[in-house]
Motif scaffolding. Structure first.
Motif, PDB file in Angstrom:
ATOM      1  N   THR A   1      11.291  45.629  51.383  1.00  0.00           N
ATOM      2  CA  THR A   1      11.729  44.428  50.680  1.00  0.00           C
ATOM      3  C   THR A   1      13.246  44.276  50.732  1.00  0.00           C
ATOM      4  OG1 THR A   1      11.774  45.649  48.585  1.00  0.00           O
ATOM      5  CG2 THR A   1       9.764  44.422  49.110  1.00  0.00           C
ATOM      6  N   MET A   2      13.684  43.046  50.502  1.00  0.00           N
ATOM      7  CA  MET A   2      15.112  42.738  50.523  1.00  0.00           C
ATOM      8  C   MET A   2      15.539  42.228  49.149  1.00  0.00           C
ATOM      9  SD  MET A   2      15.496  40.848  54.233  1.00  0.00           S
ATOM     10  CE  MET A   2      14.301  39.579  53.820  1.00  0.00           C
ATOM     11  N   PRO A   3      16.525  42.887  48.525  1.00  0.00           N
ATOM     12  CA  PRO A   3      17.006  42.441  47.213  1.00  0.00           C
ATOM     13  C   PRO A   3      17.498  40.994  47.283  1.00  0.00           C
ATOM     14  CG  PRO A   3      17.878  44.608  47.757  1.00  0.00           C
ATOM     15  CD  PRO A   3      17.231  44.095  49.006  1.00  0.00           C
ATOM     16  N   GLY A   4      17.138  40.219  46.274  1.00  0.00           N
ATOM     17  CA  GLY A   4      17.600  38.845  46.222  1.00  0.00           C
ATOM     18  C   GLY A   4      16.613  37.840  46.761  1.00  0.00           C
ATOM     19  N   SER A   5      15.759  38.255  47.697  1.00  0.00           N
ATOM     20  CA  SER A   5      14.795  37.307  48.264  1.00  0.00           C
ATOM     21  C   SER A   5      13.351  37.728  48.034  1.00  0.00           C
ATOM     22  CB  SER A   5      15.030  37.140  49.767  1.00  0.00           C
ATOM     23  OG  SER A   5      14.791  38.365  50.443  1.00  0.00           O
ATOM     24  N   ASP A   6      13.130  39.006  47.704  1.00  0.00           N
ATOM     25  CA  ASP A   6      11.770  39.510  47.535  1.00  0.00           C
ATOM     26  C   ASP A   6      11.506  39.922  46.091  1.00  0.00           C
ATOM     27  OD1 ASP A   6      11.564  39.195  50.244  1.00  0.00           O
ATOM     28  OD2 ASP A   6      11.825  41.320  50.707  1.00  0.00           O
ATOM     29  N   VAL A   7      10.289  39.663  45.638  1.00  0.00           N
ATOM     30  CA  VAL A   7       9.849  40.086  44.317  1.00  0.00           C
ATOM     31  C   VAL A   7       8.529  40.830  44.483  1.00  0.00           C
ATOM     32  CG1 VAL A   7       9.093  39.354  42.021  1.00  0.00           C
ATOM     33  CG2 VAL A   7      10.955  38.140  43.160  1.00  0.00           C
ATOM     34  N   VAL A   8       8.451  42.029  43.898  1.00  0.00           N
ATOM     35  CA  VAL A   8       7.225  42.825  43.944  1.00  0.00           C
ATOM     36  C   VAL A   8       6.705  42.976  42.517  1.00  0.00           C
ATOM     37  CG1 VAL A   8       6.169  45.035  44.579  1.00  0.00           C
ATOM     38  CG2 VAL A   8       8.032  44.090  45.963  1.00  0.00           C
ATOM     39  N   GLU A   9       5.483  42.528  42.290  1.00  0.00           N
ATOM     40  CA  GLU A   9       4.869  42.597  40.965  1.00  0.00           C
ATOM     41  C   GLU A   9       3.499  43.247  41.075  1.00  0.00           C
ATOM     42  OE1 GLU A   9       6.636  38.578  38.855  1.00  0.00           O
ATOM     43  OE2 GLU A   9       4.937  38.386  40.233  1.00  0.00           O
ATOM     44  N   VAL A  10       3.099  43.938  40.030  1.00  0.00           N
ATOM     45  CA  VAL A  10       1.803  44.613  40.056  1.00  0.00           C
ATOM     46  C   VAL A  10       1.005  44.306  38.792  1.00  0.00           C
ATOM     47  CG1 VAL A  10       2.664  46.506  41.482  1.00  0.00           C
ATOM     48  CG2 VAL A  10       2.642  46.759  38.986  1.00  0.00           C
ATOM     49  N   SER A  11      -0.304  44.326  38.956  1.00  0.00           N
ATOM     50  CA  SER A  11      -1.248  44.312  37.845  1.00  0.00           C
ATOM     51  C   SER A  11      -2.192  45.486  38.077  1.00  0.00           C
ATOM     52  CB  SER A  11      -2.042  43.007  37.809  1.00  0.00           C
ATOM     53  OG  SER A  11      -1.204  41.899  37.593  1.00  0.00           O
ATOM     54  N   TYR A  12      -2.644  46.096  36.986  1.00  0.00           N
ATOM     55  CA  TYR A  12      -3.543  47.241  37.099  1.00  0.00           C
ATOM     56  C   TYR A  12      -4.657  47.026  36.082  1.00  0.00           C
ATOM     57  CZ  TYR A  12      -4.729  52.148  38.093  1.00  0.00           C
ATOM     58  OH  TYR A  12      -5.359  53.305  38.497  1.00  0.00           O
ATOM     59  N   LEU A  13      -5.866  46.909  36.559  1.00  0.00           N
ATOM     60  CA  LEU A  13      -6.992  46.602  35.689  1.00  0.00           C
ATOM     61  C   LEU A  13      -8.191  47.435  36.090  1.00  0.00           C
ATOM     62  CD1 LEU A  13      -9.076  44.431  37.469  1.00  0.00           C
ATOM     63  CD2 LEU A  13      -6.904  43.204  37.371  1.00  0.00           C
ATOM     64  N   HIS A  14      -9.199  47.402  35.246  1.00  0.00           N
ATOM     65  CA  HIS A  14     -10.446  48.040  35.647  1.00  0.00           C
ATOM     66  C   HIS A  14     -11.629  47.209  35.172  1.00  0.00           C
ATOM     67  CE1 HIS A  14     -11.247  50.755  31.843  1.00  0.00           C
ATOM     68  NE2 HIS A  14     -10.872  49.562  31.510  1.00  0.00           N
ATOM     69  N   LEU A  15     -12.732  47.418  35.870  1.00  0.00           N
ATOM     70  CA  LEU A  15     -13.985  46.748  35.562  1.00  0.00           C
ATOM     71  C   LEU A  15     -14.911  47.789  34.958  1.00  0.00           C
ATOM     72  CD1 LEU A  15     -15.740  44.202  35.754  1.00  0.00           C
ATOM     73  CD2 LEU A  15     -16.431  44.952  38.037  1.00  0.00           C
ATOM     74  N   TYR A  16     -15.146  47.627  33.663  1.00  0.00           N
ATOM     75  CA  TYR A  16     -15.957  48.596  32.924  1.00  0.00           C
ATOM     76  C   TYR A  16     -17.165  47.888  32.326  1.00  0.00           C
ATOM     77  CZ  TYR A  16     -17.321  51.932  29.287  1.00  0.00           C
ATOM     78  OH  TYR A  16     -18.031  52.781  28.482  1.00  0.00           O
ATOM     79  N   MET A  17     -18.347  48.245  32.788  1.00  0.00           N
ATOM     80  CA  MET A  17     -19.590  47.635  32.325  1.00  0.00           C
ATOM     81  C   MET A  17     -19.513  46.113  32.401  1.00  0.00           C
ATOM     82  SD  MET A  17     -20.664  50.202  29.178  1.00  0.00           S
ATOM     83  CE  MET A  17     -22.307  49.483  29.012  1.00  0.00           C
ATOM     84  N   GLU A  18     -19.035  45.621  33.556  1.00  0.00           N
ATOM     85  CA  GLU A  18     -18.925  44.195  33.861  1.00  0.00           C
ATOM     86  C   GLU A  18     -17.939  43.466  32.948  1.00  0.00           C
ATOM     87  OE1 GLU A  18     -20.467  42.021  36.524  1.00  0.00           O
ATOM     88  OE2 GLU A  18     -20.106  44.067  37.155  1.00  0.00           O
ATOM     89  N   SER A  19     -17.027  44.199  32.342  1.00  0.00           N
ATOM     90  CA  SER A  19     -15.970  43.599  31.545  1.00  0.00           C
ATOM     91  C   SER A  19     -14.628  43.979  32.155  1.00  0.00           C
ATOM     92  CB  SER A  19     -16.041  44.072  30.087  1.00  0.00           C
ATOM     93  OG  SER A  19     -14.944  43.574  29.341  1.00  0.00           O
TER      94      SER A  19
END
Length: 248
Positions: A39-57
């Motif tokens: 990535t390049m500072p100033g032009s790139d953004v890195v974002e994350v989400s972390y989730l799980h699927l537990y008993m269809e929820s």
């Protein structure tokens, strides 16, 4: 995607942090290390989400109070989104490792006859990368002006943004119920795990056979992975999972 029977080392391979020894890092940390290095500072953004699927929820592993999260699909593009899930801008690799550690703390695990610490949910790391494409000022020739216009959204002067999404999935282990010794609540968990894995297998088989229909709506797991199957609203599909060709 890590798939296999419970106790075969999927979570170890995918999610190990390796803070004390870089050689022990799992796929999630290695993948982010590679992304951040590109990535390049100033032009790139890195974002994350972390989730799980537990008993269809669907639950947010970074904010466990967020549960029963709905899945949204863009009617025009077919893109899958989870508007209620936390999206965190990654500062550096240490910051990302801290986020993973928080997520693993909130993930469900249990002791069965086949595995003393069996993951009871499918964990999904979503990495979003955005890059702004800004043209240099002072273009004088007609061809250069044309290039500038082609890189502006609708000719309104806004910079074009390229978006990429990486999914890293640590699936819960499949279980033979007669061997796992699961009873009561553990048995219910195992049923949900096996049902979603069966749905995933049907989607993979359908794509491998170039089927005109990929049944991604059969489970929440396959709906979450819909983008990876290349499913569009027009019903067209890319030829294989992981196809590197550009998709509109």
């Amino acid at each position: 995607m890590a798939y296999g029977q419970t106790g075969t080392g999927k979570t170890y391979t995918v999610g190990k942090l390796g803070k004390d020894d870089a050689a022990e890092r799992g796929i999630m940390v290695r993948a982010l290390e590679d992304v951040l290095a590109s990535t390049m500072p100033g032009s790139d953004v890195v974002e994350v989400s972390y989730l799980h699927l537990y008993m269809e929820s669907i639950q947010d592993l970074l904010a466990p109070e967020k549960a029963s999260i709905p899945i949204n699909e863009d009617a025009r593009t077919g893109e899958v989104s989870l508007p209620d899930v936390s999206v965190v801008k990654v500062q550096d690799l240490n910051h990302f490792s801290d986020l993973l550690q928080i997520g693993e703390t909130n993930r469900h695990a249990a002791n069965t006859k086949q595995n003393t610490e069996s993951s009871r949910s499918h964990a999904i790391l979503m990495v979003h990368v955005r890059r702004s494409i800004n043209q240099k000022a002072g273009d004088e020739t007609a061809s250069q002006e044309k290039d500038v216009k082609s890189n502006l959204a609708g000719g309104n002067g806004l910079p074009r943004v390229r978006k990429s999404k990486l999914l890293v999935v640590d699936l819960a282990g499949s279980e033979r119920l007669d061997k796992s010794g699961s009873e009561g609540h553990l048995l219910e968990e195992a049923k949900f795990i096996n049902l979603s894995l069966t749905s995933l297998g049907k989607c993979i088989n359908a794509q491998a056979e170039n089927s005109p229909h990929i049944p991604t709506r059969d489970s929440k797991l396959t709906r979450l992975l819909r983008d990876s199957f290349g499913v569009s609203t027009a019903g067209k599909y890319s030829s294989r999972v992981g196809d590197a060709r550009h998709r509109k």
